[in-house]
Write a protein that holds these residues in place. Structure first.
Motif, mmCIF file in Angstrom:
data_model
loop_
_atom_site.group_PDB
_atom_site.id
_atom_site.type_symbol
_atom_site.label_atom_id
_atom_site.label_comp_id
_atom_site.label_asym_id
_atom_site.label_seq_id
_atom_site.Cartn_x
_atom_site.Cartn_y
_atom_site.Cartn_z
ATOM 1 N N LEU A 68 0.833 -1.197 0.000
ATOM 2 C CA LEU A 68 0.000 0.000 0.000
ATOM 3 C C LEU A 68 0.870 1.250 0.000
ATOM 4 C CD1 LEU A 68 -3.012 0.695 0.040
ATOM 5 C CD2 LEU A 68 -2.887 0.841 2.515
ATOM 6 N N LYS A 69 1.971 1.225 0.753
ATOM 7 C CA LYS A 69 2.896 2.357 0.776
ATOM 8 C C LYS A 69 3.441 2.647 -0.617
ATOM 9 C CE LYS A 69 4.745 2.166 5.497
ATOM 10 N NZ LYS A 69 5.976 1.983 6.295
ATOM 11 N N LYS A 70 3.776 1.584 -1.346
ATOM 12 C CA LYS A 70 4.347 1.764 -2.681
ATOM 13 C C LYS A 70 3.326 2.394 -3.620
ATOM 14 C CE LYS A 70 7.818 1.484 -5.383
ATOM 15 N NZ LYS A 70 9.004 2.311 -5.103
ATOM 16 N N ILE A 104 1.952 13.734 3.476
ATOM 17 C CA ILE A 104 1.583 12.338 3.226
ATOM 18 C C ILE A 104 2.824 11.481 2.981
ATOM 19 C CG2 ILE A 104 0.214 10.783 1.783
ATOM 20 C CD1 ILE A 104 -1.734 13.057 1.283
ATOM 21 N N PHE A 105 3.859 12.052 2.347
ATOM 22 C CA PHE A 105 5.127 11.329 2.241
ATOM 23 C C PHE A 105 5.641 10.973 3.641
ATOM 24 C CE2 PHE A 105 5.983 12.737 -2.253
ATOM 25 C CZ PHE A 105 6.328 11.490 -2.749
ATOM 26 N N GLY A 106 5.474 11.880 4.588
ATOM 27 C CA GLY A 106 5.877 11.591 5.962
ATOM 28 C C GLY A 106 5.090 10.454 6.566
ATOM 29 N N PHE A 107 3.787 10.389 6.257
ATOM 30 C CA PHE A 107 2.941 9.328 6.790
ATOM 31 C C PHE A 107 3.384 7.946 6.322
ATOM 32 C CE2 PHE A 107 -0.927 12.395 7.031
ATOM 33 C CZ PHE A 107 -0.407 12.946 8.195
ATOM 34 N N SER A 111 10.567 10.328 4.899
ATOM 35 C CA SER A 111 10.678 11.589 5.643
ATOM 36 C C SER A 111 11.575 12.609 4.961
ATOM 37 C CB SER A 111 11.187 11.312 7.061
ATOM 38 O OG SER A 111 10.296 10.459 7.746
ATOM 39 N N PHE A 112 12.624 12.149 4.253
ATOM 40 C CA PHE A 112 13.543 13.095 3.612
ATOM 41 C C PHE A 112 12.812 13.902 2.536
ATOM 42 C CE2 PHE A 112 13.650 9.378 0.918
ATOM 43 C CZ PHE A 112 13.772 9.879 -0.365
ATOM 44 N N LYS A 113 11.920 13.241 1.803
ATOM 45 C CA LYS A 113 11.163 13.941 0.773
ATOM 46 C C LYS A 113 10.100 14.820 1.404
ATOM 47 C CE LYS A 113 9.604 13.286 -3.910
ATOM 48 N NZ LYS A 113 9.665 12.369 -5.060
ATOM 49 N N ALA A 114 9.501 14.337 2.476
ATOM 50 C CA ALA A 114 8.505 15.128 3.201
ATOM 51 C C ALA A 114 9.113 16.444 3.683
ATOM 52 C CB ALA A 114 7.965 14.328 4.385
ATOM 53 N N LYS A 115 10.294 16.354 4.286
ATOM 54 C CA LYS A 115 10.971 17.543 4.798
ATOM 55 C C LYS A 115 11.284 18.527 3.680
ATOM 56 C CE LYS A 115 15.371 18.909 6.894
ATOM 57 N NZ LYS A 115 16.688 18.403 7.346
ATOM 58 N N SER A 116 11.784 18.011 2.559
ATOM 59 C CA SER A 116 12.148 18.873 1.432
ATOM 60 C C SER A 116 10.936 19.622 0.887
ATOM 61 C CB SER A 116 12.790 18.021 0.331
ATOM 62 O OG SER A 116 13.017 18.783 -0.830
ATOM 63 N N GLN A 150 8.017 12.130 12.906
ATOM 64 C CA GLN A 150 8.733 11.307 11.934
ATOM 65 C C GLN A 150 10.252 11.477 12.001
ATOM 66 O OE1 GLN A 150 5.693 12.802 10.554
ATOM 67 N NE2 GLN A 150 4.708 10.815 10.819
ATOM 68 N N LEU A 151 10.712 12.707 12.211
ATOM 69 C CA LEU A 151 12.152 12.973 12.171
ATOM 70 C C LEU A 151 12.811 12.911 13.543
ATOM 71 C CD1 LEU A 151 12.188 15.882 9.542
ATOM 72 C CD2 LEU A 151 12.837 13.492 9.189
ATOM 73 N N GLY A 152 12.011 12.934 14.600
ATOM 74 C CA GLY A 152 12.554 12.797 15.949
ATOM 75 C C GLY A 152 13.482 13.917 16.363
ATOM 76 N N ASN A 153 13.148 15.143 15.981
ATOM 77 C CA ASN A 153 13.965 16.307 16.334
ATOM 78 C C ASN A 153 13.099 17.287 17.123
ATOM 79 O OD1 ASN A 153 15.484 18.707 16.391
ATOM 80 N ND2 ASN A 153 16.453 18.257 14.423
ATOM 81 N N PRO A 154 13.022 17.114 18.457
ATOM 82 C CA PRO A 154 12.105 17.940 19.249
ATOM 83 C C PRO A 154 12.449 19.427 19.270
ATOM 84 C CG PRO A 154 13.475 16.571 20.683
ATOM 85 C CD PRO A 154 13.697 16.099 19.288
ATOM 86 N N GLU A 155 13.728 19.764 19.142
ATOM 87 C CA GLU A 155 14.103 21.188 19.141
ATOM 88 C C GLU A 155 13.538 21.899 17.916
ATOM 89 O OE1 GLU A 155 15.393 23.033 21.318
ATOM 90 O OE2 GLU A 155 16.270 21.660 22.782
ATOM 91 N N LYS A 156 13.703 21.270 16.755
ATOM 92 C CA LYS A 156 13.148 21.846 15.529
ATOM 93 C C LYS A 156 11.625 21.852 15.579
ATOM 94 C CE LYS A 156 16.619 22.306 12.310
ATOM 95 N NZ LYS A 156 16.763 23.244 11.192
ATOM 96 N N ALA A 157 11.055 20.776 16.100
ATOM 97 C CA ALA A 157 9.604 20.693 16.218
ATOM 98 C C ALA A 157 9.065 21.821 17.102
ATOM 99 C CB ALA A 157 9.202 19.334 16.798
ATOM 100 N N LYS A 158 9.754 22.068 18.191
ATOM 101 C CA LYS A 158 9.355 23.145 19.100
ATOM 102 C C LYS A 158 9.384 24.489 18.382
ATOM 103 C CE LYS A 158 11.003 25.588 23.218
ATOM 104 N NZ LYS A 158 12.111 25.704 24.182
ATOM 105 N N TYR A 159 10.437 24.746 17.619
ATOM 106 C CA TYR A 159 10.581 26.016 16.908
ATOM 107 C C TYR A 159 9.409 26.256 15.962
ATOM 108 C CZ TYR A 159 12.393 29.426 13.567
ATOM 109 O OH TYR A 159 12.530 30.523 12.744
ATOM 110 N N TYR A 160 9.100 25.263 15.135
ATOM 111 C CA TYR A 160 8.051 25.455 14.121
ATOM 112 C C TYR A 160 6.649 25.425 14.735
ATOM 113 C CZ TYR A 160 11.584 25.079 10.498
ATOM 114 O OH TYR A 160 12.675 25.299 9.693
ATOM 115 N N LEU A 161 6.436 24.592 15.724
ATOM 116 C CA LEU A 161 5.110 24.514 16.329
ATOM 117 C C LEU A 161 4.798 25.757 17.162
ATOM 118 C CD1 LEU A 161 4.906 20.731 17.303
ATOM 119 C CD2 LEU A 161 3.627 21.919 15.513
#
Length: 222
Positions: A68-70, A104-107, A111-116, A150-161
């Motif tokens: 399904l992912k593919k 949705i790419f992140g889902f 994740s690399f494409k989602a971030k980009s 998805q990326l496990g970076n809480p510092e960056k997550a905190k900044y954007y959220l």
């Protein structure tokens, strides 16, 4: 095209009645609909909506099968191609579509494409429409959530959220579900950073908002 969609709708109703909304078969039907919208209508927005429905159903089954992912990955790339052709790059609809495709790419764990894609959407939206534009807030939420879950970076997550929260406080009521979602995700971020007092405060505020909007018995409140 119309007859194909009608047939899929009949199958969809059958699966809903027989299996309920958590069925893997129903997720595949939504993907089939997406294929038709892309192939015959070049309608990336409708295809994205159906892709999201398929993912929600698949996630309700606790994991998304690799096959399904593919399928979803192939369809997302088609949606991206259509969006790049059909929508003016400086249009905010393009920014939202780009960030949605990235989300949705992140889902599906690409994740690399989602971030980009989401980062690109944010850069365009912030430059053209400003940090306080409502749609920029949506993109901030998607990027922050990606860093959180998805990326496990809480510092960056905190900044954007936190940027997203400021944006939403300008564009939405204080008791809106949008603010509740940001608070809930921020609570996860602060928990990852070890600030459990802040996490508790955010969860209490998010719970209050969810109770007002959904009631105490709704899963979002639980």
């Amino acid at each position: 095209f119309d007859n194909a969609i009608k047939f899929i709708n009949i199958l969809e109703n059958f699966y809903v009645k027989k299996f309920g909304l958590n069925s893997f078969e129903l997720a595949n039907l939504y993907l089939s609909k997406s294929i038709y919208y892309i192939t015959f209508n070049n309608n990336s927005n409708q295809a994205l909506y159906l892709l999201n429905s398929a993912i929600n159903i698949a996630c309700n089954n606790r994991y998304i099968e690799e096959k399904l992912k593919k399928k979803i990955e192939i369809l997302l790339n088609e949606c991206l191609n259509i969006s790049n052709i059909q929508i003016i790059k400086e249009n905010n609809n393009y920014c939202l579509s780009l960030s949605r495709i990235g989300e949705i790419f992140g889902f599906i764990d690409i994740s690399f494409k989602a971030k980009s894609l989401i980062s690109k959407a944010l850069n365009i939206s912030e430059f053209k429409f400003g940090l306080n534009h409502k749609n920029t807030g949506t993109i901030l939420f998607r990027l922050g959530s990606l860093y959180c879950f998805q990326l496990g970076n809480p510092e960056k997550a905190k900044y954007y959220l936190e940027l997203c929260l400021k944006n939403y406080e300008i564009n939405f009521d204080n008791d809106s579900t949008q603010i509740g979602e940001v608070l809930n995700n921020l609570s996860s971020v602060y928990g990852s950073l070890g600030d459990y007092s802040k996490k508790k405060d955010l969860l209490i505020r998010a719970l209050s908002i969810n109770e007002k909007n959904y009631g105490k018995e709704h899963p979002s409140t639980g």
